[in-house]
Design a protein around this motif. Sequence first.
Motif, short mmCIF file in Angstrom:
data_model
loop_
_atom_site.label_atom_id
_atom_site.label_comp_id
_atom_site.label_asym_id
_atom_site.label_seq_id
_atom_site.Cartn_x
_atom_site.Cartn_y
_atom_site.Cartn_z
N PHE A 1 -0.81 -17.59 -6.45
CA PHE A 1 -1.99 -18.31 -5.62
C PHE A 1 -2.74 -19.41 -6.33
N SER A 2 -2.98 -19.62 -7.61
CA SER A 2 -3.12 -20.56 -8.22
C SER A 2 -2.26 -21.91 -8.16
N ILE A 3 -0.91 -21.55 -8.23
CA ILE A 3 -0.11 -22.62 -8.21
C ILE A 3 -0.12 -23.22 -6.75
N ILE B 1 -3.01 -14.99 3.18
CA ILE B 1 -1.65 -15.09 3.05
C ILE B 1 -1.03 -14.72 1.59
N ALA B 2 -1.63 -15.02 0.48
CA ALA B 2 -0.87 -14.57 -0.64
C ALA B 2 -0.95 -13.17 -0.77
N LEU B 3 -1.90 -12.46 -0.27
CA LEU B 3 -1.82 -11.04 -0.42
C LEU B 3 -1.03 -10.34 0.28
N VAL B 4 -0.62 -10.91 1.46
CA VAL B 4 0.38 -10.47 2.28
C VAL B 4 1.87 -10.62 1.39
N MET B 5 1.85 -11.69 1.08
CA MET B 5 3.22 -12.24 0.68
C MET B 5 3.38 -11.28 -0.64
N MET B 6 2.28 -10.86 -1.52
CA MET B 6 2.56 -10.19 -2.65
C MET B 6 3.14 -8.79 -2.54
N VAL B 7 2.31 -8.08 -1.32
CA VAL B 7 3.00 -6.82 -1.06
C VAL B 7 4.46 -7.03 -0.35
N ILE B 8 4.71 -8.00 0.36
CA ILE B 8 6.08 -8.21 0.94
C ILE B 8 7.26 -8.24 -0.16
N TYR C 1 -1.72 5.91 1.04
CA TYR C 1 -2.81 5.58 1.51
C TYR C 1 -3.87 5.02 0.26
N ALA C 2 -3.90 5.48 -0.86
CA ALA C 2 -4.48 5.25 -1.95
C ALA C 2 -4.06 3.55 -2.49
N GLY C 3 -2.82 3.30 -2.17
CA GLY C 3 -2.09 1.90 -2.54
C GLY C 3 -2.84 0.96 -1.56
N VAL C 4 -2.70 1.40 -0.38
CA VAL C 4 -3.21 0.47 0.65
C VAL C 4 -4.58 0.30 0.32
N LEU C 5 -5.53 1.38 0.14
CA LEU C 5 -6.88 1.05 -0.30
C LEU C 5 -6.84 0.12 -1.38
N MET C 6 -6.10 0.24 -2.41
CA MET C 6 -6.17 -0.72 -3.64
C MET C 6 -6.01 -2.17 -3.25
N ILE C 7 -5.00 -2.44 -2.23
CA ILE C 7 -4.75 -3.84 -1.94
C ILE C 7 -5.93 -4.50 -1.14
N GLY C 8 -6.57 -3.40 -0.24
CA GLY C 8 -7.79 -3.83 0.11
C GLY C 8 -8.97 -4.26 -0.52
N THR C 9 -8.84 -3.42 -1.86
CA THR C 9 -9.94 -3.81 -2.95
C THR C 9 -9.79 -4.94 -3.55
N ILE C 10 -8.46 -5.31 -3.65
CA ILE C 10 -8.04 -6.60 -4.55
C ILE C 10 -8.48 -7.80 -3.60
N GLY C 11 -8.08 -7.40 -2.22
CA GLY C 11 -8.56 -8.67 -1.29
C GLY C 11 -9.95 -8.84 -1.31
N ALA D 1 1.38 -0.52 -11.59
CA ALA D 1 1.38 -0.94 -10.17
C ALA D 1 0.45 -2.01 -10.18
N VAL D 2 -0.83 -1.80 -10.32
CA VAL D 2 -1.79 -2.69 -10.22
C VAL D 2 -1.92 -4.03 -10.73
N ALA D 3 -1.87 -3.92 -12.22
CA ALA D 3 -1.94 -5.10 -12.92
C ALA D 3 -0.67 -6.11 -12.50
N PRO D 4 0.81 -5.73 -12.35
CA PRO D 4 1.68 -6.53 -12.17
C PRO D 4 1.49 -7.38 -10.79
N SER D 5 0.97 -6.54 -9.98
CA SER D 5 0.68 -7.31 -8.37
C SER D 5 -0.16 -8.20 -8.66
N ILE D 6 -1.42 -8.10 -9.47
CA ILE D 6 -2.77 -8.92 -9.46
C ILE D 6 -2.29 -10.20 -10.16
N LEU D 7 -1.51 -9.85 -11.28
CA LEU D 7 -0.96 -10.92 -11.99
C LEU D 7 -0.08 -12.01 -11.10
#
Lengths: 263, 261
Positions: A71-73, A189-196, A223-233, A59-65
């Motif tokens: 975002f880098s592009i 914005i990148a974080l939002v688009m990642m989730v969507i 809730y844990a997933g939402v918290l994790m997205i906040g942590t990544i941000g 779950a987490v690694a694919p999202s971050i990647l």
Amino acid sequence: MTSKRSNIAPLAWQVSTLLAVLVAWQWAAVTNPTTHLPPLQLIFTRYLDLLWGDLLWSAVAPSILRLLIGFSIAVLFGAVLGIVIGSLRWFEPFLRPVIEYLRFIPAVAVLPAALLVFGATDTMRIFVIAFGSVFPVLLAAIDGARRAEELLTDVARICGLSTAERLFRVTLPAASPLIFAGIRIALSIALVMMVISELIAADNGLGYYILRSQRLFQTANVYAGVLMIGTIGLVLTLFLLTFEKRVLAWHRGWRGLSNTKSA
Amino acid sequence: MQPIICVEGVTKAYNESAPILQDVTFKVEPGQFTAVVGPSGCGKTTLLRCIASLMQPDTGSVLHRGQQFKEPPSWLSIVFQDYNRSLFPWLTVRKNVAFGLRDKNGRAERVLAALRSVGLEHAADLYPWQLSGGMQQRCALARSIVVTPQLLLLDEPFASVDAQTRTDLQDMVMDICRRMSLSALLVTHDIDEAVFMADKVVVLSTRPARVVEEIEINLPRSRDQLSTKESPEFLHLRHRVYTLVRQQAHKSTIVASTDRT
């Protein structure tokens, strides 16, 4: 003594506010157990699963990647293209309407089109993330390049720099304070688009994890997933700020000085 | 020996109705310190930009030892008036000075030597904005001499510093030009400065600028802020240049008032 107290006081307030929210949640969860209000320890356990359990890889690694690539592009493409467009003073007015139009298209609206073009692939998700976050960087770089001191360009010409060298050794650093401001907006914005992008036709990633957990009524996982997205941000923002602090140390000193001079 | 710079009939106009330079012609001989003076706004900086090939004249040409050139050449460097806009705020003093050096060999030594000759070796790792105005202009000066140019173009380099610093910088520039046997072209509105520093003063007319007169300054080369400026020859030359410039400035006010009527 007074200064010490005034330093501690805000921190104490911050911590106690947070504690109060947690205590209230926990009290409500214990006294009135429902599915949408799981107890804190359950959310925390699921959060730890995401942090270093199997879910880290599915779950987490694919999202971050995806987030980092997209975002880098956006940052690279936006900064380089923006510097070039901003330096071509005669060309910029022609391109301006197109850019201004494109930037008002919410990246979410492009998602179905991207799905048609790229299919339900990583490429589609990375494209959507990059498309959404490129505009703040691009516009900031154009503005930064246009505001770059012309006298510095003259100095660079006298020093015999080629056009490309001038762009990278003069225009880019001169525009970098504005570009960084754009990058900070782009990250959120990148974080939002990642989730969507992971809510549609996905089989991994945090967005998919949250959506699936919601369908299975695993509220604590949501809730844990939402918290994790906040942590990544949060972590990415901290990285960015540290990097910016180093790269733009000159700018803080320079701006700070000109402010005191004008005051 | 061919002149370092030969300005031949240079004309420049940003729009047709208001030419800036009109048939400007003069020479800078090797090792010579030439000053260009004229009423303010007469187009001195435009002339300097044409000479540096930062812009091209409409007609006429600028020759270096008889040769034409199109891009800013490596044998020439400029010190601009606005030191706080012409130094890179993101580079330290050392890196600012090294900016124009293409050759990696002996770069550090050359930068250090340039910094030493302007007395800034102790400030090498500071940023320009941490320095006083005079020190910043010395940094710009170091950057322009580190490339060992043949010609130093000075665009009102002392106009933005206080009087004490100005005289110090004047002495420093003259000393550097003598030691490195540099030719120099100083653009200034300060007549005292022009007569004090130069071997030849070129007086420009009001807009459109053309050369009114070239005046040889035959003062002995070892010049001193006090004794030189008090000598009768200096006062005489200063008087001559001053009168010429004032005539030009007067003309421009007459033109302006007839324009209004």
